[in-house]
Design a protein around this motif. Structure first.
Motif, PDB file in Angstrom:
ATOM      1  N   ARG A 105      68.278  93.935  32.100  1.00  0.00           N
ATOM      2  CA  ARG A 105      69.117  92.678  32.296  1.00  0.00           C
ATOM      3  C   ARG A 105      68.786  92.160  33.717  1.00  0.00           C
ATOM      4  N   THR A 120      79.228  91.917  23.175  1.00  0.00           N
ATOM      5  CA  THR A 120      78.025  91.878  22.244  1.00  0.00           C
ATOM      6  C   THR A 120      77.807  93.383  21.991  1.00  0.00           C
ATOM      7  N   SER A 122      73.049  89.308  23.730  1.00  0.00           N
ATOM      8  CA  SER A 122      73.299  89.194  25.040  1.00  0.00           C
ATOM      9  C   SER A 122      72.883  87.917  25.758  1.00  0.00           C
ATOM     10  N   ASP A 157      78.959  93.450  27.880  1.00  0.00           N
ATOM     11  CA  ASP A 157      77.854  93.571  27.134  1.00  0.00           C
ATOM     12  C   ASP A 157      77.605  94.778  26.778  1.00  0.00           C
ATOM     13  N   GLN A 213      78.554  95.422  32.170  1.00  0.00           N
ATOM     14  CA  GLN A 213      77.367  95.941  31.385  1.00  0.00           C
ATOM     15  C   GLN A 213      77.571  97.505  31.227  1.00  0.00           C
TER      16      GLN A 213
END
Lengths: 204, 204
Positions: free
Chosen positions: A65, A167, A36, A135, A57
């Motif tokens: 984060r 990711t 990430s 993400d 996200q």
């Protein structure tokens, strides 16, 4: 390798300029750190190009984060106030953690993830952003919450010039097939190995 | 793994708080993409913690980091004007490229790199920064421009609370030995494989 020298002759019939301007699917997989953080590092480059960036996200708590979100929000503010760089949006698409899905049922999380993915599909169709950071997206496929055919088709058929960075561990083999760039982050050594716990500024 | 659960019992005799506050040496190696972008992603987290961050770019042309440099400079401006986040300095320590050392003799580059490293040692001794990004630093050891004993001793003996992130291919084995976190970025697929060339926003 010398700068600008392409080691393999292209077989796609495209000019250098066309290849240079190809929109990419980029996958950061593996069990190591950096999946990430490298995606957010790419966002810095895109911001400097004036790109519209959407961060999506999916499954982690906001805590992990907060640093990236605050910094990218600050860069979005810079864009609004001075025109430098590009706009950055940050969207939390799910309600849970990847490793603690206690809050709400699994089906709640799956439904939230599916709604998030539908929103991304709308944005891809509308060419809303130039760079999408999805993400921790791989887990939605691992858990069977999304249909891999739908994901692959939506990514490969996306119009215009839109880069997508995905990711997460264990990316689906078909994601890797359609990826233009795929990196596996492998752990060599890690403080958890020594009994260490995550610390601010490093883990979040 | 549940959040906050340490899988291995620590044998270092430290409390959880002490381990949480351990300064780390982090190495991003491997031939794949993401070594440097992940380091700059970490810088976002550190910035949000208000850390002083020093980026030391050793052997690549400015072109290939313009996005990160501009974005981190913008975040440094935010810190100066609003107090949010921390200060970020960006220093170019060498005069050459990793793959094109035509400009100047090799000895010129080696000397510039050694001077850069001496400056970093002074800063470590003075506890100038909380996070150091030594971008493409591994090559200085590969090329024999720096002494590995000096580097290892300076890193392991550094005082206070200072994280150091080192990027580059083929990190020296002794760097990996002293690393608290080491990730190898391995290429799975890559646009160069298809004859593609780097493009703005992605490569720089």
């Amino acid at each position: 390798m010398a700068k600008g020298v392409t080691p393999v002759q292209a077989a796609d019939g495209l000019t250098t300029r066309q290849r240079r301007n190809s929109p990419l699917v980029i996958v950061h997989g593996g069990a190591g750190k950096g999946k990430s953080t490298a995606a957010f590092g790419l966002a810095l480059r895109g911001w400097n190009q004036g790109w519209s960036i959407g961060v999506f996200q999916f499954v982690k708590s906001a805590k992990w984060r907060i640093g990236e979100q605050a910094a990218l929000a600050a860069l979005d503010d810079v864009n609004r106030s001075t025109g430098q760089g590009g706009p950055i949006e940050w969207h939390k698409m799910g309600s849970g953690w990847s490793w603690s899905r206690k809050a709400g049922t699994e089906e709640d999380h799956a439904e939230a993830a599916r709604e998030g993915w539908e929103e991304i599909k709308r944005r891809l169709a509308d060419e809303t952003h130039t760079l999408y950071v999805l993400d921790e997206f791989t887990y939605l496929l691992t858990w069977g919450w999304l249909d891999i055919d739908d994901v692959v088709d939506s990514l490969t058929d996306r119009p215009g010039y839109q880069h997508v960075v995905i990711t997460g561990r264990d990316p689906h083999p078909r994601l890797l097939e359609i990826a233009d760039v795929a990196t596996e982050m492998t752990k060599i050594a890690h403080p958890f190995d020594k009994g260490q716990k995550g610390q601010k500024g490093i883990e979040w």
